[in-house]
Design a protein around this motif. Structure first.
Motif, PDB file in Angstrom:
ATOM      1  N   UNK A  36       0.825  -1.195   0.000  1.00 14.66           N
ATOM      2  CA  UNK A  36       0.000   0.000   0.000  1.00 14.66           C
ATOM      3  C   UNK A  36       0.867   1.255   0.000  1.00 14.66           C
ATOM      4  N   UNK A  37       0.351   2.344  -0.543  1.00 14.25           N
ATOM      5  CA  UNK A  37       1.080   3.596  -0.524  1.00 14.25           C
ATOM      6  C   UNK A  37       1.163   4.124   0.902  1.00 14.25           C
ATOM      7  N   UNK A  38       2.213   4.852   1.198  1.00 18.16           N
ATOM      8  CA  UNK A  38       2.330   5.470   2.508  1.00 18.16           C
ATOM      9  C   UNK A  38       1.285   6.569   2.653  1.00 18.16           C
ATOM     10  N   UNK A  39       0.704   6.662   3.837  1.00 18.58           N
ATOM     11  CA  UNK A  39      -0.315   7.670   4.094  1.00 18.58           C
ATOM     12  C   UNK A  39      -0.426   7.880   5.587  1.00 18.58           C
ATOM     13  N   UNK A  40      -0.858   9.041   6.039  1.00 21.64           N
ATOM     14  CA  UNK A  40      -1.056   9.237   7.462  1.00 21.64           C
ATOM     15  C   UNK A  40      -2.069   8.254   8.013  1.00 21.64           C
ATOM     16  N   UNK A  41      -1.919   7.858   9.258  1.00 21.72           N
ATOM     17  CA  UNK A  41      -2.853   6.914   9.880  1.00 21.72           C
ATOM     18  C   UNK A  41      -4.258   7.492   9.843  1.00 21.72           C
ATOM     19  N   UNK A  42      -5.231   6.633   9.477  1.00 24.68           N
ATOM     20  CA  UNK A  42      -6.599   7.119   9.358  1.00 24.68           C
ATOM     21  C   UNK A  42      -7.503   6.567  10.441  1.00 24.68           C
ATOM     22  N   UNK A  43      -6.967   5.641  11.260  1.00 23.07           N
ATOM     23  CA  UNK A  43      -7.810   5.063  12.315  1.00 23.07           C
ATOM     24  C   UNK A  43      -8.108   6.111  13.380  1.00 23.07           C
ATOM     25  N   UNK A  86      -9.958   5.197   4.615  1.00 20.72           N
ATOM     26  CA  UNK A  86      -8.492   5.140   4.643  1.00 20.72           C
ATOM     27  C   UNK A  86      -7.941   4.752   3.281  1.00 20.72           C
ATOM     28  N   UNK A  87      -8.674   3.902   2.562  1.00 19.46           N
ATOM     29  CA  UNK A  87      -8.260   3.540   1.210  1.00 19.46           C
ATOM     30  C   UNK A  87      -8.344   4.727   0.273  1.00 19.46           C
ATOM     31  N   UNK A  88      -9.376   5.562   0.451  1.00 21.14           N
ATOM     32  CA  UNK A  88      -9.486   6.767  -0.379  1.00 21.14           C
ATOM     33  C   UNK A  88      -8.337   7.736  -0.085  1.00 21.14           C
ATOM     34  N   UNK A  89      -8.027   7.894   1.209  1.00 22.69           N
ATOM     35  CA  UNK A  89      -6.929   8.780   1.596  1.00 22.69           C
ATOM     36  C   UNK A  89      -5.605   8.273   1.031  1.00 22.69           C
ATOM     37  N   UNK A 115      -8.908  13.895   3.725  1.00 27.89           N
ATOM     38  CA  UNK A 115      -8.678  13.265   5.023  1.00 27.89           C
ATOM     39  C   UNK A 115     -10.002  12.962   5.710  1.00 27.89           C
ATOM     40  N   UNK A 116      -9.932  12.150   6.779  1.00 30.48           N
ATOM     41  CA  UNK A 116     -11.095  11.826   7.576  1.00 30.48           C
ATOM     42  C   UNK A 116     -11.203  12.836   8.704  1.00 30.48           C
ATOM     43  N   UNK A 117     -12.445  13.251   9.022  1.00 30.81           N
ATOM     44  CA  UNK A 117     -12.641  14.252  10.074  1.00 30.81           C
ATOM     45  C   UNK A 117     -13.777  13.841  11.008  1.00 30.81           C
ATOM     46  N   UNK A 118     -13.709  14.329  12.241  1.00 26.50           N
ATOM     47  CA  UNK A 118     -14.817  14.203  13.177  1.00 26.50           C
ATOM     48  C   UNK A 118     -14.861  12.947  14.003  1.00 26.50           C
ATOM     49  N   UNK A 119     -14.076  11.938  13.644  1.00 28.60           N
ATOM     50  CA  UNK A 119     -14.106  10.684  14.390  1.00 28.60           C
ATOM     51  C   UNK A 119     -15.246   9.785  13.956  1.00 28.60           C
ATOM     52  N   UNK A 120     -15.210   8.519  14.346  1.00 31.35           N
ATOM     53  CA  UNK A 120     -16.243   7.552  13.958  1.00 31.35           C
ATOM     54  C   UNK A 120     -17.614   7.930  14.507  1.00 31.35           C
ATOM     55  N   UNK A 121     -18.651   7.654  13.736  1.00 30.15           N
ATOM     56  CA  UNK A 121     -20.024   7.953  14.122  1.00 30.15           C
ATOM     57  C   UNK A 121     -20.704   6.777  14.790  1.00 30.15           C
ATOM     58  N   UNK A 122     -20.138   5.611  14.669  1.00 27.00           N
ATOM     59  CA  UNK A 122     -20.717   4.416  15.267  1.00 27.00           C
ATOM     60  C   UNK A 122     -19.650   3.328  15.319  1.00 27.00           C
ATOM     61  N   UNK A 123     -20.030   2.172  15.793  1.00 26.33           N
ATOM     62  CA  UNK A 123     -19.162   0.994  15.750  1.00 26.33           C
ATOM     63  C   UNK A 123     -19.823  -0.035  14.856  1.00 26.33           C
ATOM     64  N   UNK A 124     -19.085  -0.545  13.899  1.00 23.96           N
ATOM     65  CA  UNK A 124     -19.607  -1.544  12.980  1.00 23.96           C
ATOM     66  C   UNK A 124     -18.650  -2.720  12.888  1.00 23.96           C
ATOM     67  N   UNK A 125     -19.195  -3.842  12.449  1.00 21.25           N
ATOM     68  CA  UNK A 125     -18.353  -5.023  12.239  1.00 21.25           C
ATOM     69  C   UNK A 125     -18.652  -5.597  10.867  1.00 21.25           C
ATOM     70  N   UNK A 126     -17.613  -6.034  10.169  1.00 20.99           N
ATOM     71  CA  UNK A 126     -17.761  -6.676   8.866  1.00 20.99           C
ATOM     72  C   UNK A 126     -17.877  -8.185   9.057  1.00 20.99           C
TER      73      UNK A 126
END
Length: 315
Positions: A29-36, A242-245, A252-263
């Motif tokens: 993967x390309x280097x990118x700032x952490x998105x988690x 994170x893949x888009x970033x 970038x991603x902003x505001x933090x997660x809105x919920x908790x989800x599981x795949x």
């Protein structure tokens, strides 16, 4: 060289065509700032089932005797619904056209366990809105496509135990004044994939901040629309964001997660023997390969792999 058949399911559920692509190969993967983001909230407020239902599935079994597993064995291949437009998860390598990603490798692991051949797979590219119908109509055996386990979907399809934790989050250009899922969205155009958790969230009038919804077929289409200036923001899983970033460092991603989800791996409702067989594969997957796959594909979410999911089984 092993070659893997890839087909596309149209919005109406019909097989439009197929092409032969080379087998999957490693790619960095390309280097990118952490998105988690830390501090993911609990299950969505509108959940109509108990949280443990989203995290629990049938007890694993290595048996190949069930009707659904036997159908796959007799056919000689596993038919898997996937995404080919989600960088890091399921995408075509632009250099050689091979299918790669975290979800793609999981499909190969399922095929290896059930059929003894990791390449005994037919991949079908399924739009977000067609994941459920593709299973219900028997067009695919499994959907491995960053599919969130939700209360509503549990009544339509069967799920494995969760294999990844994520959450909805806002993706915007770095130059944007939008700070999250709040009043900074007023008057803005917000993109979401039809049939996604994000689209359902935007339909809720109680959560509306005066934004206009811009629907697309797949979440990657939102990245294109942002780059063209047609939308101001995207709501998608932060794992997909994170893949888009990783593809475009100007967002970038902003505001933090809105919920908790599981795949989870989705299967046709009532395919209990296949659910148990998939859970058997996942139980072993979590003991070592899951971490290796995270390090291979998902370091843009954070360089240190989180703990692998802890499976919960019932009956």
């Amino acid at each position: 060289m092993t070659r893997t058949r890839v087909a596309v399911l149209a919005a109406g559920g019909l097989l439009l065509g197929s092409v032969l692509l080379p087998g999957s190969s490693a790619a960095e993967p390309r280097n990118t700032p952490a998105a988690a983001r830390a501090g993911i909230r609990l299950v969505p407020e509108d959940a109509t089932c108990a949280p443990q239902q989203l995290n629990t599935s049938l007890t694993p079994s290595s048996s190949d005797a069930g009707p659904d597993v036997q159908r796959i064995i007799k056919r000689g291949k596993l038919i898997a619904g996937i995404d080919t437009n989600s960088y890091l998860w399921g995408f075509r390598n632009p250099t050689d056209g091979s299918l790669q990603g975290f979800d793609i490798d999981l499909v190969h692991a399922l095929a290896k366990s059930i059929l003894g051949n990791a390449d005994a797979v037919e991949f079908l590219a399924v739009p977000t809105a067609n994941r459920v119908s593709a299973l219900q109509q028997g067009q695919v055996d499994v959907v491995v496509r960053t599919m969130t386990i939700s209360c509503d979907r549990l009544s339509q399809v069967a799920f494995s135990v969760p294999y990844f934790n994520a959450g909805q989050e806002i993706v915007v250009p770095k130059s944007s004044s939008i700070t999250g899922f709040n009043d900074t969205l007023k008057g803005k155009k917000v993109c979401a994939a039809t049939g996604s958790t994000a689209a359902d969230m935007l339909k809720d009038p109680a959560k509306n901040h005066g934004e206009t919804v811009f629907p697309v077929a797949n979440q990657l289409d939102c990245l294109v629309q942002m780059q063209l200036g047609n939308v101001d923001a995207t709501i998608t899983d932060n794992a997909l964001g994170a893949g888009q970033v990783a593809q475009d460092p100007t967002i970038h991603l902003v505001g933090g997660p809105l919920d908790q989800e599981v795949y989870g791996v989705a299967m046709k409702l009532g395919s209990d023997d296949l659910v148990r067989r998939v859970n058997y594969v996942l139980k072993d997957y979590f003991t070592g390969q899951w971490t290796a796959e995270y390090q291979r594909w998902l370091t843009p979410l954070g360089s240190t792999p989180p703990p692998a999911p802890v499976p919960h089984f019932a009956n």
